[in-house]
Scaffold this motif. Sequence first.
Motif, mmCIF file in Angstrom:
data_model
loop_
_atom_site.group_PDB
_atom_site.id
_atom_site.type_symbol
_atom_site.label_atom_id
_atom_site.label_comp_id
_atom_site.label_asym_id
_atom_site.label_seq_id
_atom_site.Cartn_x
_atom_site.Cartn_y
_atom_site.Cartn_z
ATOM 1 N N GLY A 77 9.890 -7.415 12.635
ATOM 2 C CA GLY A 77 11.011 -7.772 11.777
ATOM 3 C C GLY A 77 10.615 -8.229 10.386
ATOM 4 O O GLY A 77 11.352 -8.000 9.417
ATOM 5 N N TRP A 78 9.429 -8.851 10.237
ATOM 6 C CA TRP A 78 9.018 -9.398 8.952
ATOM 7 C C TRP A 78 8.350 -8.363 8.060
ATOM 8 O O TRP A 78 8.137 -8.601 6.871
ATOM 9 N N PHE A 79 8.013 -7.177 8.613
ATOM 10 C CA PHE A 79 7.214 -6.209 7.858
ATOM 11 C C PHE A 79 8.114 -5.263 7.066
ATOM 12 O O PHE A 79 9.128 -4.774 7.570
ATOM 13 N N TRP A 80 7.714 -4.997 5.829
ATOM 14 C CA TRP A 80 8.443 -4.058 4.968
ATOM 15 C C TRP A 80 7.478 -2.980 4.502
ATOM 16 O O TRP A 80 6.413 -3.278 3.949
ATOM 17 N N TRP A 81 7.845 -1.731 4.737
ATOM 18 C CA TRP A 81 7.011 -0.599 4.334
ATOM 19 C C TRP A 81 7.817 0.255 3.355
ATOM 20 O O TRP A 81 8.900 0.727 3.685
ATOM 21 N N PRO A 82 7.324 0.453 2.123
ATOM 22 C CA PRO A 82 8.112 1.132 1.091
ATOM 23 C C PRO A 82 8.170 2.642 1.296
ATOM 24 O O PRO A 82 7.344 3.224 2.013
#
Length: 407
Positions: A77-82
């Motif tokens: 949930g905390w990870f963001w991948w562009p």
Amino acid sequence: MVRQPGRTLSSAPTSWLHRPLPTPPHRWRHGPWLPGAFTSPLRSPRLTTLLGLALAVAFGTCFVTGLLSHLSQHPPGWFWWPSRPVQLYRITQGLHVATGLATIPLLAAKLWSVLPRLFVWPPARDLAHLAERLSIAALVAAALFELVTGVLNIAHQYRAMPFFFPAAHYWTAWLAVGALVTHVGVSLPVIGDALRAGAPQPARAGGLTRRGLLAAVGAAAGVITVTTVGQTVAPLSGVGLLSPRQPRTGPQRLPVNTTAAAAGIPAAAGEGDFRLVVTGPARSVRLSLADLAAMPQHTARLPIACVEGWSADATWTGVRLRDLADLVGADPRHTEAQVESLQATGRWRASTVAPTHLTDPLTLLALLLHGQPLHPDHGYPCRLVAPNRPGVSQTKWVARIAFRPAA
């Protein structure tokens, strides 16, 4: 303190961790444990330190890029991948495989340089020494496991691994990096002394010097790197001797890992009564290939980047995923898409597209590859193609798309 008659002052009692262990019988001392088993004059603390630093850089790069690959495939949930830059995953995964393979000669040279310390006698002086040696054994075992399974993976030798490779490779990497950090921390005084001491007296063995040995190890790592990136960098494809995939080999000039036959997809999957089921908060629709072709078409030049390190550019044409979201009343900014394949089973038969990629105009439900209908092995009748996503997440043979509120 007053000295008592007949007694002498002594330090505090020896810690139980440092109490001597029994020495094994001398008859057990064979092979590398014999005195004089290692006589090469090329070994030195400085050589070991320089090899260790190079190995730490290569292994650290491999670990970080591998971690990014794992998180992009299984995002918490905390990870963001562009979604941009579109080449990012291609670069990080290419680095992962290239540095992993380049680590092989570095690790071999490093182990050779410390062989006399690995085979000391007695094998353990006390419990503290035993714990230290067990931690080194764990580091060596984990590093070898990572390299061997990594090579088997890119060579598609899965039958040689009686376990699920991604999970075993991922968790062993944490064990290896933890043991490595601990080892470096314990060895910092030795590392500092070796670097401050400067180069030792010149030594030669069979015409080879320490400097020549370092140059040979560096050259081996460089050759392995060049032959590895040849599967992605087209001008180097001729020297890609270690590359299991060439960038322009396969149907429609694009490599394939899983064929339609292997996935259990019939040749006529997109004909006749095929309908793509698209569901959203407002409505559900069933779209034929003709319906999809009648929608606004968009073309994008995007790479397929595999976890095995190879990647290849391709020109895709199809419907923007965010247009399909609009069709069923979903707001792409706050929606994720669950994309499911016609493939009945398999770990990668479905994938989730986060809002970052869903809103990107380059994320397509592709119908054409290089201007031609998709080859069955590339996902006919339609497949997902999105920028900066692992190849295993670019779902093929798409049958259903469900738009739902983002978690």
